[in-house]
Design an enzyme around this catalytic site. Structure first.
Site, mmCIF file in Angstrom:
data_model
loop_
_atom_site.group_PDB
_atom_site.id
_atom_site.type_symbol
_atom_site.label_atom_id
_atom_site.label_comp_id
_atom_site.label_asym_id
_atom_site.label_seq_id
_atom_site.Cartn_x
_atom_site.Cartn_y
_atom_site.Cartn_z
ATOM 1 N N ASP A 138 39.574 -9.932 41.023
ATOM 2 C CA ASP A 138 39.705 -8.495 40.787
ATOM 3 C C ASP A 138 38.871 -7.672 41.764
ATOM 4 O OD1 ASP A 138 41.355 -9.033 38.622
ATOM 5 O OD2 ASP A 138 39.687 -9.062 37.203
ATOM 6 N N LYS A 139 39.256 -6.439 41.934
ATOM 7 C CA LYS A 139 38.559 -5.518 42.833
ATOM 8 C C LYS A 139 37.053 -5.504 42.564
ATOM 9 C CE LYS A 139 37.834 -0.568 43.504
ATOM 10 N NZ LYS A 139 38.166 0.779 42.991
#
Length: 305
Positions: A138-139
């Site tokens: 994820d970011k």
């Protein structure tokens, strides 16, 4: 252009049109659907409506799904933290806050943009937007990510992922004190029935297995190591929320009152696999990023003080 027609059933009486359409397809976002409504691509009984229109039983919804537009992914010079590289594989230590690949509305500053500048021989299996990307993080999760530089390497690594032979260990800080020293969460994950922008543990979801081991306990938090057996979207974040210990800082699955960190306190620490061409066992370990080190130092001081 694909045209889809659906009839609103009694149980969806009063549901907003954009929310109702989002339930039809997992990869349609509410923002995307609202844009389609503005462009007149979604109609109710042959008439245009606004995104806040409340569905009525028997409404005939017509959705004209536009053809996907390929984005022009531009190479960008970046200071990538490369742990390992050869003619087949690159191992990147991704910083928190960096998006892995471009998407509509986010076409610059991603890891893929930087990779395209660094080398021009990435695998093409995942297309223009995700060249070489075998798996994602994820970011707002930092840590190790493997990238394939050719189709052969990509296929071999993807097979290892499918066979669950790749080692992926994370560390993170969660809310609350976990009493068990270790455990396994085996709970299926799919789209949240109430919010399509989230994942959740659902009966009809895909199998998801996360092993955990407590590393250190604090008064209101626990430092934990996670090992993934499967790789579902947001798996660790969803599983920890499910057992009542959401990740600190998680903007989607955690409480608002949390530790001072931007994004979830989660780091992909260890990545191990067999080299796709030589079969050699490779394992890499990324040190804790400064923000996690600072949080742990703060928690330890609070315990003493």
């Amino acid at each position: 252009m694909e045209i889809i027609e659906k009839i609103v059933q009694p149980e969806n009486q009063g549901v907003r049109i954009d929310k109702w359409v989002a339930q039809l397809q997992n990869d349609w976002s509410r923002t995307q659907i609202q844009n389609w409504i503005k462009k007149g691509l979604i109609s109710v009984n042959g008439k245009q409506v606004k995104a806040n229109y409340k569905c009525e039983e028997g409404d005939r919804i017509t959705i004209c799904v536009p053809e996907p537009v390929e984005l022009d992914v531009v190479p960008e010079k970046m200071d990538l933290d490369i742990f390992y590289e050869d003619k087949d594989v690159i191992i990147i230590n991704k910083p928190r806050g960096m998006v892995v690949h471009p998407a509509p509305g986010h076409t610059k500053g991603t890891l893929v943009n930087g990779l395209l500048y660094h080398c021009d021989d990435l695998s093409g299996i995942n297309g223009v937007l995700r060249p070489g990307i075998v798996h994602r993080i994820d970011k707002d999760t930092s840590g190790l990510l493997m990238v394939a530089k050719n189709d052969y390497a990509h296929e071999q690594l993807a097979r290892q992922l499918a066979n669950k032979t790749i080692t992926r260990k994370y560390v993170g800080i969660v809310h609350g004190t976990i009493e068990e020293s270790y455990g396994t969460i085996d709970a299926p994950i799919g789209r949240d029935k109430k919010d399509r922008q989230k994942m959740a543990v659902v009966d009809d979801g895909k199998q998801a297995i996360t092993h955990f081991q407590v590393l250190e306990r604090f008064q209101a938090y626990t430092f934990v190591e996670f090992q993934l057996e499967t790789g579902r979207t947001h798996q660790i974040r969803v599983h920890m929320k499910y057992i009542g210990h959401p990740l600190a800082g998680d903007p989607k699955y955690g409480p608002k009152k949390t530790l001072p960190i931007v994004g979830q306190a989660l780091h992909a620490k260890i990545l191990g696999f067999k080299h796709p061409r030589t079969g050699e066992d490779l394992q890499f370990e990324s040190p804790l990023p400064a923000d996690l080190v600072n949080l742990l130092t703060m928690l330890k001081r609070e315990e003493i003080g």
